[in-house]
Design a protein around this motif. Structure first.
Motif, mmCIF file in Angstrom:
data_model
loop_
_atom_site.group_PDB
_atom_site.id
_atom_site.type_symbol
_atom_site.label_atom_id
_atom_site.label_comp_id
_atom_site.label_asym_id
_atom_site.label_seq_id
_atom_site.Cartn_x
_atom_site.Cartn_y
_atom_site.Cartn_z
ATOM 1 N N LEU A 54 34.768 42.876 40.159
ATOM 2 C CA LEU A 54 34.408 42.941 38.745
ATOM 3 C C LEU A 54 34.103 41.542 38.208
ATOM 4 N N LEU A 55 34.932 40.575 38.550
ATOM 5 C CA LEU A 55 34.689 39.205 38.103
ATOM 6 C C LEU A 55 33.382 38.667 38.677
ATOM 7 N N LEU A 60 27.738 37.156 37.754
ATOM 8 C CA LEU A 60 26.310 37.315 38.014
ATOM 9 C C LEU A 60 25.556 37.800 36.774
ATOM 10 N N ASP A 61 26.146 38.716 36.034
ATOM 11 C CA ASP A 61 25.481 39.291 34.868
ATOM 12 C C ASP A 61 25.376 38.308 33.699
ATOM 13 N N PHE A 80 35.454 30.033 36.037
ATOM 14 C CA PHE A 80 35.621 31.163 36.956
ATOM 15 C C PHE A 80 36.544 30.820 38.119
ATOM 16 N N ILE A 81 36.492 29.610 38.594
ATOM 17 C CA ILE A 81 37.417 29.209 39.664
ATOM 18 C C ILE A 81 38.854 29.312 39.164
ATOM 19 N N LYS A 82 39.103 28.794 37.958
ATOM 20 C CA LYS A 82 40.449 28.880 37.385
ATOM 21 C C LYS A 82 40.867 30.334 37.187
ATOM 22 N N LEU A 83 39.932 31.136 36.737
ATOM 23 C CA LEU A 83 40.230 32.552 36.515
ATOM 24 C C LEU A 83 40.595 33.245 37.826
ATOM 25 N N LEU A 84 39.856 32.960 38.871
ATOM 26 C CA LEU A 84 40.127 33.573 40.172
ATOM 27 C C LEU A 84 41.466 33.106 40.756
#
Length: 168
Positions: free
Chosen positions: A9-10, A15-16, A43-47
């Motif tokens: 989902l992330l 991508l979107d 996004f890296i932090k989120l992952l």
């Protein structure tokens, strides 16, 4: 509350919305490479986070995270710039007088703005309120806020063009 979104989902969100979020960051950092770095770092932090159960709306969370990361990037850039460009010169009496005169001119021009323009300028620029917030405070529409800001900037640009040259 929501569970941690799946990596799939992330990845799909990334991508979107990648271009959209890069443009959002760009509006702050004014450099596309830095904007792309900001979005990727968010996004890296989120992952890397294991638990996002406190997040109610992941889209809002990401928008705020991108804004905050962009502001951090700006602050870091300014600090680096200041460290690299620190002068060992002691400011002269003349340069202090010029700075004082420039400040006086700027304040005088701000005070000369029509009352509505001055109030909108103060709320949005000096206090950092969003257009919607300023509109609500003043009881006017967002478009009216934008109109008053446009008029204020135009007036200041014209009346302070000589002062601006001092900064260059």
């Amino acid at each position: 509350m929501m569970e941690m979104p799946s990596h799939k989902l992330l990845e799909q969100m990334f991508l979107d919305h990648y271009k959209e979020w890069c443009l959002k960051s760009f509006s702050y950092v004014e450099n596309m490479d830095d904007a792309q770095d900001v979005v990727q770092n968010v996004f890296i932090k989120l992952l890397q986070k294991e638990n996002l159960s406190h997040v109610i709306d992941i889209h809002k969370y990401l928008n705020v995270a991108i804004r905050n990361e962009s502001l951090k990037k700006i602050k870091k850039s300014r600090e680096t710039f200041q460290l690299n460009n620190q002068s060992t010169e002691v400011p002269s009496h003349e340069s202090e007088l010029i700075k004082g005169e420039v400040s006086e001119n700027m304040l005088r021009e701000l005070e000369a703005l029509p009352e509505q323009n001055k109030r909108v300028f103060t709320l949005c620029v000096l206090e950092g309120n969003k257009y919607e917030s300023a509109a609500e405070i003043m009881g006017i529409t967002v478009n009216t806020v934008k109109y008053h800001l446009k008029k204020s900037f135009k007036s200041l640009r014209i009346n302070l063009k000589d002062v601006y040259l001092w900064f260059l």
